[in-house]
Scaffold this motif. Structure first.
Motif, PDB file in Angstrom:
ATOM      1  N   LYS A 642       0.829  -1.212   0.000  1.00  0.00           N
ATOM      2  CA  LYS A 642       0.000   0.000   0.000  1.00  0.00           C
ATOM      3  C   LYS A 642       0.861   1.260   0.000  1.00  0.00           C
ATOM      4  O   LYS A 642       0.351   2.370   0.168  1.00  0.00           O
ATOM      5  N   GLY A 643       2.180   1.082  -0.148  1.00  0.00           N
ATOM      6  CA  GLY A 643       3.083   2.228  -0.215  1.00  0.00           C
ATOM      7  C   GLY A 643       3.567   2.722   1.126  1.00  0.00           C
ATOM      8  O   GLY A 643       4.171   3.791   1.217  1.00  0.00           O
ATOM      9  N   GLU A 644       3.311   1.945   2.205  1.00  0.00           N
ATOM     10  CA  GLU A 644       3.730   2.383   3.537  1.00  0.00           C
ATOM     11  C   GLU A 644       5.214   2.065   3.772  1.00  0.00           C
ATOM     12  O   GLU A 644       5.738   1.081   3.253  1.00  0.00           O
ATOM     13  N   ILE A 645       5.863   2.917   4.570  1.00  0.00           N
ATOM     14  CA  ILE A 645       7.210   2.641   5.053  1.00  0.00           C
ATOM     15  C   ILE A 645       7.049   2.075   6.461  1.00  0.00           C
ATOM     16  O   ILE A 645       6.599   2.772   7.366  1.00  0.00           O
ATOM     17  N   VAL A 646       7.386   0.797   6.630  1.00  0.00           N
ATOM     18  CA  VAL A 646       7.002   0.059   7.828  1.00  0.00           C
ATOM     19  C   VAL A 646       8.184  -0.123   8.773  1.00  0.00           C
ATOM     20  O   VAL A 646       9.235  -0.632   8.380  1.00  0.00           O
ATOM     21  N   ALA A 647       7.981   0.292  10.029  1.00  0.00           N
ATOM     22  CA  ALA A 647       8.899  -0.042  11.122  1.00  0.00           C
ATOM     23  C   ALA A 647       8.234  -1.141  11.937  1.00  0.00           C
ATOM     24  O   ALA A 647       7.063  -1.031  12.298  1.00  0.00           O
ATOM     25  N   MET A 648       8.970  -2.228  12.201  1.00  0.00           N
ATOM     26  CA  MET A 648       8.399  -3.396  12.873  1.00  0.00           C
ATOM     27  C   MET A 648       9.233  -3.732  14.098  1.00  0.00           C
ATOM     28  O   MET A 648      10.453  -3.817  14.012  1.00  0.00           O
ATOM     29  N   THR A 649       8.586  -3.896  15.248  1.00  0.00           N
ATOM     30  CA  THR A 649       9.311  -4.288  16.455  1.00  0.00           C
ATOM     31  C   THR A 649       9.078  -5.764  16.733  1.00  0.00           C
ATOM     32  O   THR A 649       8.071  -6.340  16.320  1.00  0.00           O
ATOM     33  N   GLY A 650      10.012  -6.368  17.464  1.00  0.00           N
ATOM     34  CA  GLY A 650       9.863  -7.765  17.840  1.00  0.00           C
ATOM     35  C   GLY A 650      11.019  -8.208  18.715  1.00  0.00           C
ATOM     36  O   GLY A 650      12.068  -7.563  18.739  1.00  0.00           O
ATOM     37  N   ASP A 651      10.813  -9.312  19.432  1.00  0.00           N
ATOM     38  CA  ASP A 651      11.880  -9.811  20.288  1.00  0.00           C
ATOM     39  C   ASP A 651      12.076 -11.314  20.181  1.00  0.00           C
ATOM     40  O   ASP A 651      13.028 -11.844  20.736  1.00  0.00           O
ATOM     41  N   GLY A 652      11.187 -11.989  19.465  1.00  0.00           N
ATOM     42  CA  GLY A 652      11.257 -13.446  19.426  1.00  0.00           C
ATOM     43  C   GLY A 652      11.740 -13.993  18.096  1.00  0.00           C
ATOM     44  O   GLY A 652      11.877 -13.281  17.109  1.00  0.00           O
ATOM     45  N   VAL A 653      11.993 -15.291  18.098  1.00  0.00           N
ATOM     46  CA  VAL A 653      12.359 -15.989  16.862  1.00  0.00           C
ATOM     47  C   VAL A 653      11.270 -15.801  15.816  1.00  0.00           C
ATOM     48  O   VAL A 653      11.540 -15.618  14.629  1.00  0.00           O
ATOM     49  N   LEU A 659      10.859  -8.802  10.842  1.00  0.00           N
ATOM     50  CA  LEU A 659      11.868  -7.771  11.118  1.00  0.00           C
ATOM     51  C   LEU A 659      12.763  -7.565   9.902  1.00  0.00           C
ATOM     52  O   LEU A 659      13.147  -6.448   9.563  1.00  0.00           O
ATOM     53  N   LYS A 660      13.099  -8.665   9.258  1.00  0.00           N
ATOM     54  CA  LYS A 660      13.990  -8.580   8.101  1.00  0.00           C
ATOM     55  C   LYS A 660      13.285  -7.977   6.899  1.00  0.00           C
ATOM     56  O   LYS A 660      13.878  -7.247   6.111  1.00  0.00           O
ATOM     57  N   GLN A 661      11.992  -8.269   6.739  1.00  0.00           N
ATOM     58  CA  GLN A 661      11.232  -7.767   5.606  1.00  0.00           C
ATOM     59  C   GLN A 661      10.885  -6.296   5.755  1.00  0.00           C
ATOM     60  O   GLN A 661      10.810  -5.560   4.772  1.00  0.00           O
ATOM     61  N   ALA A 662      10.684  -5.844   6.997  1.00  0.00           N
ATOM     62  CA  ALA A 662      10.264  -4.461   7.235  1.00  0.00           C
ATOM     63  C   ALA A 662      11.319  -3.482   6.731  1.00  0.00           C
ATOM     64  O   ALA A 662      12.502  -3.805   6.620  1.00  0.00           O
ATOM     65  N   ASP A 663      10.876  -2.275   6.400  1.00  0.00           N
ATOM     66  CA  ASP A 663      11.822  -1.236   5.988  1.00  0.00           C
ATOM     67  C   ASP A 663      12.805  -0.931   7.105  1.00  0.00           C
ATOM     68  O   ASP A 663      13.955  -0.581   6.858  1.00  0.00           O
ATOM     69  N   ILE A 664      12.326  -1.041   8.348  1.00  0.00           N
ATOM     70  CA  ILE A 664      13.191  -0.860   9.512  1.00  0.00           C
ATOM     71  C   ILE A 664      12.762  -1.851  10.578  1.00  0.00           C
ATOM     72  O   ILE A 664      11.661  -1.761  11.099  1.00  0.00           O
ATOM     73  N   GLY A 665      13.615  -2.834  10.858  1.00  0.00           N
ATOM     74  CA  GLY A 665      13.336  -3.831  11.880  1.00  0.00           C
ATOM     75  C   GLY A 665      13.916  -3.381  13.217  1.00  0.00           C
ATOM     76  O   GLY A 665      15.082  -2.983  13.289  1.00  0.00           O
ATOM     77  N   ILE A 666      13.100  -3.449  14.264  1.00  0.00           N
ATOM     78  CA  ILE A 666      13.505  -2.956  15.589  1.00  0.00           C
ATOM     79  C   ILE A 666      13.399  -4.100  16.587  1.00  0.00           C
ATOM     80  O   ILE A 666      12.310  -4.611  16.841  1.00  0.00           O
ATOM     81  N   ALA A 667      14.536  -4.507  17.142  1.00  0.00           N
ATOM     82  CA  ALA A 667      14.554  -5.607  18.107  1.00  0.00           C
ATOM     83  C   ALA A 667      14.749  -5.076  19.515  1.00  0.00           C
ATOM     84  O   ALA A 667      15.260  -3.976  19.711  1.00  0.00           O
ATOM     85  N   MET A 668      14.347  -5.899  20.486  1.00  0.00           N
ATOM     86  CA  MET A 668      14.507  -5.527  21.881  1.00  0.00           C
ATOM     87  C   MET A 668      15.909  -5.906  22.340  1.00  0.00           C
ATOM     88  O   MET A 668      16.291  -7.077  22.296  1.00  0.00           O
ATOM     89  N   GLY A 669      16.692  -4.941  22.768  1.00  0.00           N
ATOM     90  CA  GLY A 669      18.069  -5.204  23.176  1.00  0.00           C
ATOM     91  C   GLY A 669      18.166  -5.889  24.512  1.00  0.00           C
ATOM     92  O   GLY A 669      19.162  -6.547  24.802  1.00  0.00           O
ATOM     93  N   GLY A 670      17.133  -5.760  25.360  1.00  0.00           N
ATOM     94  CA  GLY A 670      17.183  -6.366  26.686  1.00  0.00           C
ATOM     95  C   GLY A 670      16.670  -7.792  26.663  1.00  0.00           C
ATOM     96  O   GLY A 670      17.426  -8.743  26.816  1.00  0.00           O
ATOM     97  N   ALA A 671      15.354  -7.932  26.414  1.00  0.00           N
ATOM     98  CA  ALA A 671      14.736  -9.254  26.490  1.00  0.00           C
ATOM     99  C   ALA A 671      14.722  -9.979  25.148  1.00  0.00           C
ATOM    100  O   ALA A 671      14.315 -11.120  25.069  1.00  0.00           O
ATOM    101  N   GLY A 672      15.172  -9.338  24.091  1.00  0.00           N
ATOM    102  CA  GLY A 672      15.075  -9.929  22.759  1.00  0.00           C
ATOM    103  C   GLY A 672      16.011 -11.098  22.550  1.00  0.00           C
ATOM    104  O   GLY A 672      17.066 -11.211  23.167  1.00  0.00           O
ATOM    105  N   THR A 673      15.620 -12.025  21.669  1.00  0.00           N
ATOM    106  CA  THR A 673      16.482 -13.150  21.314  1.00  0.00           C
ATOM    107  C   THR A 673      17.579 -12.679  20.367  1.00  0.00           C
ATOM    108  O   THR A 673      17.448 -11.670  19.681  1.00  0.00           O
TER     109      THR A 673
END
Length: 915
Positions: A642-653, A659-673
Motif C-alpha cells: 500500500k506504499g507504507e514505510i514500515v517499522a516493525m518491532t519484535g523480540d522473538g524468533v 523484522l527482516k522484511q520491514a523497511d526498519i526492523g527494531i529488536a529488543m536489546g534487553g529481552a530480545g532473542t
C-alpha cells in the motif's frame, strides 16, 4: 492426511497436523515404541536419511566479492572510467587521485554492509542443546543435533526443547514459547487432541524447538528436526525475504541514474566541441574535468558521517542502530507495527481491580514494586473495616509459589508473573509474605494443573486449619456455597446459580472487558486432624473470598509516545501473540486507533484472507492478535504493497522474518532473542516504545540535515560543470583543473558540510506528516535553489579567472583566486542555511534555552580556511595541483567577491526555506 509408511523407512515429507493425531497414530506413523524408543541402529539410519537436527544457512558471498560489488554504482563507474582515461593519456597522478577517491567510497560502503548469514547462525544456536532420549529402552544424554524423527525425548524443568515434539505424557508441564509464538506467559501443556486450525500458540499437545520448560515434566516424540521444525521454517522465510532497499538508497539510486545521463551528455558535448579547436589530450582533459566536477565525490562520505552522527544521537536515546541507512528510514516511517508485551506495556503483571465482600476496589501503582494504594470510590480504605478484602488478599499471598526480590534497585518476581501480582497487591495493603508464612505455615498443596484450573494450599492458622484456593472463576465458583461479606463473616448464598450469573459473573465480565486476567479466590476450614489436601477436599463447600483482576499495564512513556507518533501522521499498529481481548483493551487505554476505532483481527481470520483483503485489513486494522510468523510477514508485505514505510518491532524468533522484511526492523536489546537482534536494523536498549518515537524524531532531523548537505554540495558541482562547459564552448582556458576539482569536491566539501550534521532538530519536526515515500530527493524548489547557487558559483569562478588571467597573465594564480573566491562564497552560504545565526539571536533574546553547537560550524569554517591556505601556499601542493601563493590584498579580493552570496542566499531562502 497421514501418509502411508514407505517400505524403506519414513517418508521425507512429514504431516503438518501432528496436533490432530491420536498418540497411537503418531507412534505408528513414526515407527517407534512408547516404552523403548528407537534402536541405536535405526536412529543412525534415520540420521543419515533426515540429516542432523540443525539449521542450515544459505552460503553468503565471499568478502572480496562484497567489496567489488561496492563499485557497482553508476557514479563510481564513471569515475573509474575517467581515471582510466587519465592513465591512458599519461596523467598517472590524476588517475591515482581519482581511483583513490572511488576506492575510499567503496571501503565506506563495505564497512557498512552487514553479514546476512549472522541471523541464521544465531537461529541455529537457539535450538542447540543436550537432551535426554530413550533408545533401546535406556535413558541417554545426546547432543540435540543427533535427534531424529521418532526419538522419545524426556523433558524436565529447565530444559530447552530440542526439536518439535508431539507430547504423549505430561505432568504439570509449562513451556515458555514466547520467542516463537509471542505468548507473554508460559503455556500449560497437555496431550489432548486438537482441531487442525488450532493456532500455533494454542497447540497445547506440542512442544516446539527453542521453547524453554519452566515447570513440570513430560515425554514427547520427535516429529520434526532441523529445517523441518517451526523454527527451521522461520529460517527459510528469512532467507527468502532479503533486506529491502531503504527510501534513502532508492532515492540516491534514482538521483544517480538521472545525474549520470546528464554527466555523460555534457562530457560528450565537451569532448566533441573541444576536438574542434584543441588536440586530443586537451579535449580529454576538458571532458574528464567536467565529468569529475559534475560528480559529487564527497557526498557518500558526507552522507555516511551525517548518518553516523544520527546513530550517536539515537544511542543517547536508547536506540542502537546496526545499519546506517536505518537512521533516515526511521524518519520516513509511516507505520509502526509494535509488539505489546514489554514494548508498549511494562511486562509486569499488576492487579488493578479487586471485588471482595460485595465491593469493588481500585488498586493504584504499576509493576511489582509494592508502591500504591487500594481505593474504594477514589478514597483510601481502612483495612481493619474491610475484613472481606483482607481475606481475599491473604488467600492470594499464601496460595502462592512465587516471591518478590529487589535486584539492582528494581522489584522482580521469582516465579510466575500472575502470582507476583497477587503478592504485590497484598503488600500494598501492608501484608508481609514471610510474616504470614511463619504465622500460617503451609502443610500441603495441590499444584496448578490445566485440567483442573486451580491451585490449593493447606495451612495451619490460629483459627484452625484452612485450605486456600485460587484459579479461574469458572473452576472456583461452582465449588462455592458460601460468600464472605465485608465484615468477614460467611453467609449462605440463597440462590447460588442466580447469584453467580447476576453478581459475580457480571463482575468477571466487567474485568474481562477491560482486558484484565481474572483470578477467583476461596477458602475452606477443615478439621485439625487433616495434614494433606486432595482434589476431593475442595469439590464443594468453599467460601468465595473475591476476584483479583490483573493486566500487564501500558507504559506511561509509551502512551505519550504513541500519541506523539499519531500526531506526526504515523499509524501505530499492535501485532501480538496475546489474546485479542487483552490486546484490544491495551490499545484503547493507550489511544491506539484508526479514525477513532480499534479494529482487531486474529491470526485465524487473517489466514482466510487473500492478498487484496489482507492489504485492506492491514491498513484499517489496529490490533492483530494470535498471529503466526508467516502472518506477521504477510502483514508487513501487505502494508508495503500500500506504499507504507514500515517499522516493525519484535523480540522473538517468530518475529525475525517480519523484522527482516520491514523497511526498519527494531529488536529488543534487553529481552530480545539473538535471532531477532541479528535480523533487525535497530535495537532498543530499554525495550520501550517511547525510544522508537525518539528515534523517529532523530531520523526526521537527520533527513533534514542530509538535504542541507545535498543542496550545499551540489551547487559547487553545478558551478564547476557550467564553468567547464562554457569555457569549452567559448574556446577559453579551463578555469579549474580535474585535480583541483577533486580537492574541492572531497576535502573542502567534506570539511564544510559535516558541520551541518550537527544541526539541532526543529521544534515542529514531530508535528509534520511523514514524507511521501515517493517524494523525490530533489524537489522542484530544491532544484531551483541548486541552479540559483550554481549560477552564482559559475559567475564567481569564471569571472575571477578571466579577470585575473587578463590582468596578470598567470594561469595558476587565476585558478587559485577563482577557487578561493568560490570558497569565500561557500562560507557565507553555509551560514545562510545553518541554524547557527538564528539560534544565537534567539539565545540572546531568551527565546530558546538549548545549547547551540557553535564549535561544529566554527571548526568547519576554520578548517576550510586552513585547507585553502595550504592549497595556495604549500610548495608541494602548488606543484601537484598547479596553484600559486596569494598576497594579503588578493585574499581580501577573494573575500569581497564571495560576499554578495549573503544577499543572493537570502533571496534563494525565500524560494526554498532551508529549515
Amino acid at each position: 492426511m497421514v501418509q502411508t509408511i514407505s517400505s524403506v523407512g519414513l517418508p521425507q515429507e512429514q504431516p503438518k497436523v501432528w496436533h490432530t493425531l491420536e498418540t497411537a497414530t503418531a507412534i505408528a506413523y513414526l515407527e517407534t515404541d512408547l516404552e523403548k524408543g528407537l534402536s541405536s541402529v535405526e536412529a543412525k539410519r534415520r540420521l543419515t536419511d533426515f540429516g542432523a537436527n540443525e539449521l542450515t544457512a544459505k552460503k553468503g558471498k565471499p568478502w572480496w566479492l562484497k567489496f567489488l560489488l561496492q563499485f557497482n554504482q553508476p557514479l563510481l563507474i564513471i569515475l573509474l572510467g575517467a581515471g582510466l582515461v587519465k592513465a591512458i593519456s599519461g596523467s598517472f597522478v590524476n588517475a591515482g587521485v581519482i581511483w583513490g577517491v572511488t576506492t575510499t567510497n567503496a571501503i565506506i560502503g563495505f564497512i557498512q554492509e552487514s553479514k546476512a548469514e549472522s541471523a541464521i547462525a544465531a537461529l541455529a544456536k537457539a535450538i542447540t542443546t543436550e537432551t535426554t532420549v530413550i533408545r533401546d529402552g535406556k535413558k541417554l544424554r545426546v547432543q540435540s543435533r543427533e535427534l531424529v524423527p521418532g526419538d522419545l525425548v524426556m523433558l524436565a524443568s529447565g530444559d530447552k526443547v530440542p526439536a518439535d515434539l508431539r507430547l504423549v505424557q505430561v505432568r504439570n508441564l509449562q513451556v515458555d514459547e514466547s520467542a516463537l509464538t509471542g505468548e507473554s506467559v508460559a503455556v500449560e501443556k497437555n496431550t489432548q487432541i486438537l482441531k487442525a486450525d488450532t493456532p500455533l500458540a494454542e497447540r497445547k499437545n506440542m512442544a516446539y524447538a527453542g521453547g524453554f520448560v519452566t515447570f513440570g515434566q513430560a515425554m514427547g516424540i520427535v516429529v520434526a528436526t532441523g529445517n523441518a521444525t517451526e523454527t527451521g521454517r522461520i529460517s527459510q522465510l528469512m532467507e527468502r525475504h532479503t533486506d529491502l532497499s531503504t527510501p534513502l538508497t532508492r532515492k540516491f539510486d534514482k538521483f544517480s541514474q538521472s545525474w549520470l545521463r546528464v554527466v555523460l551528455g555534457l562530457a560528450t558535448l565537451t569532448f566533441v566541441v573541444g576536438l574542434s579547436y584543441r588536440d586530443l589530450q586537451d579535449a580529454l582533459e576538458a571532458a574528464v574535468t567536467l565529468t569529475v566536477s559534475a560528480i559529487p565525490e564527497g557526498l557518500p562520505a558526507v552522507v555516511t558521517v551525517t548518518l553516523a552522527i544520527g546513530v550517536s544521537r539515537m544511542a543517547q536515546r536508547h536506540a542502537i542502530i546496526r545499519k546506517l541507512p536505518a537512521v533516515e528510514t526511521l524518519g520516513s516511517a509511516t507505520v509502526v507495527c509494535s509488539d505489546k508485551t514489554g514494548t508498549l506495556t511494562e511486562n509486569q503483571m499488576t492487579v488493578q481491580a479487586i471485588y471482595a465482600g460485595g465491593h469493588q476496589y481500585e488498586v493504584t501503582g504499576v509493576g511489582y514494586a509494592p508502591e500504591g494504594e487500594i481505593l474504594v470510590n477514589d478514597q483510601p480504605i481502612s483495612l481493619n473495616s474491610e475484613k472481606g478484602l483482607q481475606e481475599c488478599l491473604i488467600a492470594g499471598l499464601l496460595c502462592n509459589d512465587s516471591h518478590l526480590e529487589k535486584k539492582n534497585g528494581k522489584w522482580v518476581v521469582v516465579g510466575d508473573p500472575t502470582e507476583g501480582a497477587l503478592i504485590t497487591s497484598a503488600k500494598k495493603a501492608g501484608f508481609s509474605q514471610s510474616a504470614l508464612a511463619n504465622e500460617m505455615p503451609r502443610l500441603d498443596g495441590i499444584p496448578f494443573e490445566s485440567e483442573f484450573q486451580y491451585m490449593a494450599t493447606l495451612h495451619e492458622t490460629p483459627r484452625g486449619k484452612i485450605i486456600y484456593v485460587k484459579g479461574s472463576a469458572e473452576a472456583i465458583l461452582k465449588r462455592c456455597t458460601l460468600l464472605l461479606s465485608t465484615d468477614g463473616q460467611p453467609h449462605p448464598i440463597d440462590c447460588v446459580e442466580t447469584f453467580r450469573q447476576t453478581t459475580i459473573e457480571r463482575e468477571v465480565n466487567i474485568m474481562a472487558r477491560q482486558g484484565l486476567r481474572v483470578l477467583a479466590l476461596a477458602k475452606k476450614s477443615v478439621s485439625n486432624d487433616q495434614i494433606t489436601v486432595d482434589h476431593g477436599d475442595i469439590d464443594t463447600g468453599l467460601i468465595f473470598l473475591g476476584l483479583q483482576g490483573m493486566i500487564d499495564p501500558p507504559r506511561e512513556s509509551a502512551t505519550k509516545a504513541v500519541q506523539a507518533c499519531q500526531e506526526a501522521g504515523i499509524q501505530v499498529k499492535m501485532i501480538t501473540g496475546d489474546h485479542a481481548v487483552t490486546a484490544q483493551a491495551i490499545a484503547r487505554r493507550m489511544g491506539i486507533n484508526k479514525n477513532g476505532s480499534v479494529l482487531a483481527f486474529t491470526g485465524a481470520e487473517l489466514a482466510q484472507m487473500d492478498k487484496q483483503e489482507l492489504a485492506h485489513v492491514a491498513e484499517e486494522g489496529v490490533v492483530f492478535a494470535r498471529v503466526a510468523p508467516e502472518q506477521k510477514l504477510r502483514l508487513v508485505e501487505a502494508l508495503q504493497s500500500k506504499g507504507e514505510i514500515v517499522a516493525m518491532t519484535g523480540d522473538g524468533v517468530n518475529d525475525a522474518p517480519a523484522l527482516k522484511q520491514a523497511d526498519i526492523g527494531i529488536a529488543m536489546g534487553g529481552a530480545g532473542t539473538e535471532v531477532a537482534k541479528e535480523a533487525a536494523d535497530m535495537l532498543l536498549t530499554d525495550d520501550n516504545f517511547a525510544s522508537i518515537e525518539a528515534a523517529v524524531e532523530e531520523g526526521r532531523a537527520v533527513y533534514k540535515n542530509l538535504l542541507k548537505a545535498i543542496y550545499f554540495i551540489l551547487p559547487v558541482n553545478g558551478g564547476e560543470s557550467m564553468t567547464i562547459l562554457l569555457s569549452t564552448l567559448l574556446s577559453r582556458e579551463l578555469p579549474i583543473l580535474s585535480l583541483q576539482v577533486l580537492w574541492l569536491n572531497m576535502l573542502n566539501s567534506i570539511t564544510m558540510t559535516v558541520p551541518l550534521a550537527f544541526e539541532p532538530k526543529a521544534k515542529n519536526v514531530m508535528k509534520q506528516p511523514p514524507r511521501h515515500p515517493n517524494e523525490p530527493l530533489l524537489s522542484s524548489s530544491r532544484m531551483k535553489r541548486i541552479l540559483a547557487i550554481s549560477l552564482f558559483n559559475w559567475i564567481v569562478i569564471f569571472g575571477v579567472f578571466e579577470y585575473i588571467e587578463y590582468t596578470t597573465g598567470n594561469l595558476n594564480l587565476a585558478r587559485t583566486m577563482a577557487i578561493n573566491s568560490l570558497i569565500a562564497g561557500r562560507i557565507f552560504y553555509l551560514l545562510s542555511i545553518s541554524q547557527l545565526i538564528p539560534n544565537l539571536i534567539a539565545k540572546m533574546d531568551g527565546t530558546i534555552e538549548e545549547n547551540v553547537d557553535i564549535p561544529a560550524i566554527g571548526f568547519g569554517i576554520v578548517g576550510a580556511i586552513i585547507l585553502q591556505i595550504i592549497f595556495a601556499h604549500v610548495p608541494l601542493i602548488n606543484q601537484v595541483f598547479e596553484t600559486a601563493p596569494l598576497n594579503f590584498q588578493q585574499w581580501l579580493f577573494c573575500l569581497a567577491v564571495g560576499s554578495p552570496m549573503i544577499i543572493w542566499a537570502a533571496v534563494v531562502n525565500k524560494i526554498d526555506p532551508p529549515n
